[in-house]
Design a protein around this motif. Structure first.
Motif, short mmCIF file in Angstrom:
data_model
loop_
_atom_site.label_atom_id
_atom_site.label_comp_id
_atom_site.label_asym_id
_atom_site.label_seq_id
_atom_site.Cartn_x
_atom_site.Cartn_y
_atom_site.Cartn_z
N GLN A 92 0.90 -1.17 -0.15
CA GLN A 92 0.01 0.05 0.06
C GLN A 92 0.82 1.23 0.07
O GLN A 92 0.53 2.33 -0.85
N LEU A 146 1.45 4.26 -2.94
CA LEU A 146 1.13 5.66 -2.99
C LEU A 146 2.52 6.38 -3.05
O LEU A 146 2.28 7.31 -3.96
N TYR A 155 -4.39 6.66 -14.53
CA TYR A 155 -5.46 5.87 -13.70
C TYR A 155 -6.35 5.04 -14.63
O TYR A 155 -6.71 4.10 -14.09
N ARG A 195 -7.00 2.30 -4.31
CA ARG A 195 -6.44 3.58 -3.49
C ARG A 195 -5.46 4.47 -4.60
O ARG A 195 -5.24 5.37 -3.86
N TYR A 196 -5.16 4.08 -5.69
CA TYR A 196 -4.24 4.75 -6.41
C TYR A 196 -4.74 6.31 -6.82
O TYR A 196 -3.80 7.08 -6.85
N TYR A 214 -6.09 8.31 -4.80
CA TYR A 214 -5.76 9.18 -3.84
C TYR A 214 -4.35 9.70 -4.02
O TYR A 214 -3.96 10.79 -3.75
N ARG A 215 -3.43 8.69 -4.61
CA ARG A 215 -1.99 9.28 -4.89
C ARG A 215 -1.98 10.20 -6.01
O ARG A 215 -1.33 11.47 -5.79
N VAL A 267 -4.48 12.33 -6.92
CA VAL A 267 -5.22 13.68 -6.18
C VAL A 267 -4.44 14.53 -5.48
O VAL A 267 -4.16 15.53 -5.50
N ILE A 268 -4.04 13.67 -4.38
CA ILE A 268 -3.36 14.31 -3.33
C ILE A 268 -1.94 14.99 -3.51
O ILE A 268 -1.50 15.91 -3.30
#
Length: 561
Positions: free
Chosen positions: A62, A66, A102, A294-295, A297-298, A300-301
């Protein structure tokens, strides 16, 4: 080509793993000599060589998903993109590439979750679902491209080190970083996963801290009390004209395109890391989809908010960016902004974090390069000796051969770090775009095989299959424009043109050369005859029963009882 259709294995995806394995064994006929299935079993199940080991835990996977390949592309390369296109172009460029990435990630996660075998890189899946020739060409593309990204990160780290005045020769710093990266890759994969876990943690904490700093500076919370707001979007402007000055609109469009190209280096080969690590992770069928979901989140953030933050706190005309060839370390827009804000000490801390990120990314790229070479050996496209693993499950011969690319970092001693940095950036961009195109082709053929044989995918993204079409179109577009600025007379450079496009003929030569040698092979495997069973028993056996986390209340109750 197989003469028999493999038995559909849809029933093998559900229920108890032990029953799944037994059912598979009875449904899996003995392969005929010379068939595709026999060829796969010969290489994948070769008992003369030890396999890699599943030593990557869920937390490793995980954190690596990230921050595993976040390196100097975001921290340093973004400064070049900002200088070329301006803050709005930088943000649009990151939005474009994030959409592309993505779309690819969610597609190849479906492929990787089905058969995450040892050595199961995207090139192996290309061999298994498309053709031997595509798997061969993809494998060597990954091997040399990922290997070249190691010196790219080492050279970038040398730029960062130059920020601190020192009398140590550049070659000495390169040697130290090279030795550490290679040594870590000789360690058990659990050690690699643990180091990457902490390296990725440092990168994530640094990026979150920089985003908070940007928010504070936006409102004027720095020592000089200057409220930045969107000041730099107005002066010098949101979008810069590039190469064409006679027509501002055309110049801004050229700047936007070049900004997109420059932004891509921050993302190159990041999606493939999930697939490469799948062969050495625990419970891959559960963890691969989880990492893919969860990719977002990487992206966007870290990337989108990071690009916005850079455009807020640093001017595209900042002297530190303009003089990047002489004041290399300050080419990081974050460091330049901290220095301009008058914040003491912090710029040194951030620079140190950027240095560790370069080290970490170099570590990840050597891991991926060596596993690509190992995957080539597993698929029969490289000498079998490269499958040799030590008692820790590390393919040490593949690591040794792949680490030779690291020696290219010494080019920076004679040619200059900044120039070599750009050469390697151009070359790896091309390879990355070719890889993403091939990933789309693999997805199409894998999906066709599962449909033809009535096999249910263990993971299905809601974005697919539409996302993969978007990814394919964007990847082709990026491949064509990667070196487009070389065609402007005032910007012509033979070295830049060569490094931007040499990857295309190199890939074609690999594919066509193998195709000629194996002319009897079909162009693509028949969907109904693709082997979807070999290696599946080990995958199902590697899946640990899902155990949901207990609540604190139940834990306390258990302790009392």
């Amino acid at each position: 080509m197989a003469d028999e259709k493999p038995t559909p294995v849809a029933a093998a995806h559900h229920g108890d793993p032990e029953n799944q394995t037994t059912g598979l064994a009875s449904a899996h006929p003995e392969p005929k000599s010379g068939t595709m299935q026999a060829m796969i079993e010969r290489d994948l199940l070769d008992e003369r060589y030890a396999n890699t080991q599943r030593g990557l835990k869920n937390r490793h996977v995980q954190l690596m998903a990230l921050g595993g390949t976040i390196g100097t592309g975001l921290f340093v390369g973004s400064g070049q993109a900002l200088n070329i296109g301006g803050p709005l172009s930088l943000l649009l460029g990151y939005i474009f590439i994030s959409t592309l990435v993505y779309s690819i990630v969610t597609g190849i996660a479906e492929v990787g979750a089905y058969l995450p075998v040892h050595g199961g890189t995207m090139s192996y899946h290309g061999f298994r679902y498309v053709s031997r020739s595509l798997g061969f060409a993809m494998g060597y593309l990954y091997w040399y491209s990922l290997g070249i990204l190691v010196p790219y990160e080492i050279v970038a780290a040398s730029l960062v080190i130059d920020y601190w005045p020192n009398s140590v020769p550049l070659a000495a710093w390169i040697t130290i970083m090279l030795v550490v990266i290679v040594a870590l890759n000789y360690m058990p994969v659990g050690v690699y996963g643990e180091t990457e876990f902490w390296f990725a943690g440092i990168k994530i904490i640094t990026l979150i801290g920089l985003l908070l700093l940007s928010f504070i500076l936006f409102w004027g919370g720095g020592p000089n009390r200057q409220r930045l707001g969107f000041h730099y979007w107005k002066d010098p402007g949101a979008m810069n004209a590039y190469l064409v000055t006679s027509n501002q609109d055309t110049g801004r469009f050229i700047g936007l395109l070049q900004c997109i190209v420059r932004s891509a280096i921050a993302f190159i080969f990041a999606p493939e890391l999930i697939i490469v690590t799948a062969g050495e992770m625990e419970s891959p069928r559960r963890n691969v989809p989880k990492a893919a979901r969860r990719y977002i989140y990487r992206l966007v953030i870290f990337y989108l908010l990071g690009a916005l933050a850079i455009g807020v706190i640093c001017s595209s005309q900042d002297p530190a960016l303009l003089d990047g060839d002489t004041n290399n370390a300050s080419a990081s827009p974050f460091v330049a902004a901290i220095q301009n804000a008058g914040i003491p000490v912090l710029r040194h801390i951030v620079n140190a974090a950027i240095l560790t990120s370069a080290w970490s990314a170099g570590n990840s790229f050597l891991y991926m390069s060596s596993r690509s070479l190992y995957g080539l050996a597993v698929s029969g496209n490289a000498p079998s000796i490269l499958k040799t693993c030590n008692r820790w499950g590390v393919p040490w011969i593949a690591v040794s051969v792949s680490s030779l690319f690291s020696l290219l970092s010494y080019l920076a001693v004679s040619s200059g770090s900044y120039e070599v940095f750009n050469w390697l950036m151009n070359f790896t961009n091309t390879s990355g775009f070719i890889s993403w195109i091939c990933c789309c082709i693999v997805y199409f053929r894998f999906t066709a095989a599962t449909k033809a044989q009535g096999v249910e995918k263990p993971y299905k993204s809601r974005l697919q299959p539409y996302g993969i079409y978007i990814g394919l179109g964007m990847s082709v577009f990026m491949l064509l424009i990667n070196g487009f600025t070389s065609f402007f007379p005032q910007n012509w450079s033979a070295s830049n043109f060569f490094t931007a496009y040499i990857g295309i003929p190199a890939f074609v030569v690999l594919y066509v050369g193998h195709r000629v040698c194996y002319w009897g092979d079909p162009w693509v495997w028949n969907s109904g005859e693709v082997d979807l069973t070999t290696g599946l028993e080990e995958i199902l056996a590697a899946e640990r029963p899902y155990q949901p986390r207990d609540t604190w209340g139940r834990k306390v109750k258990a302790l009392i009882e």
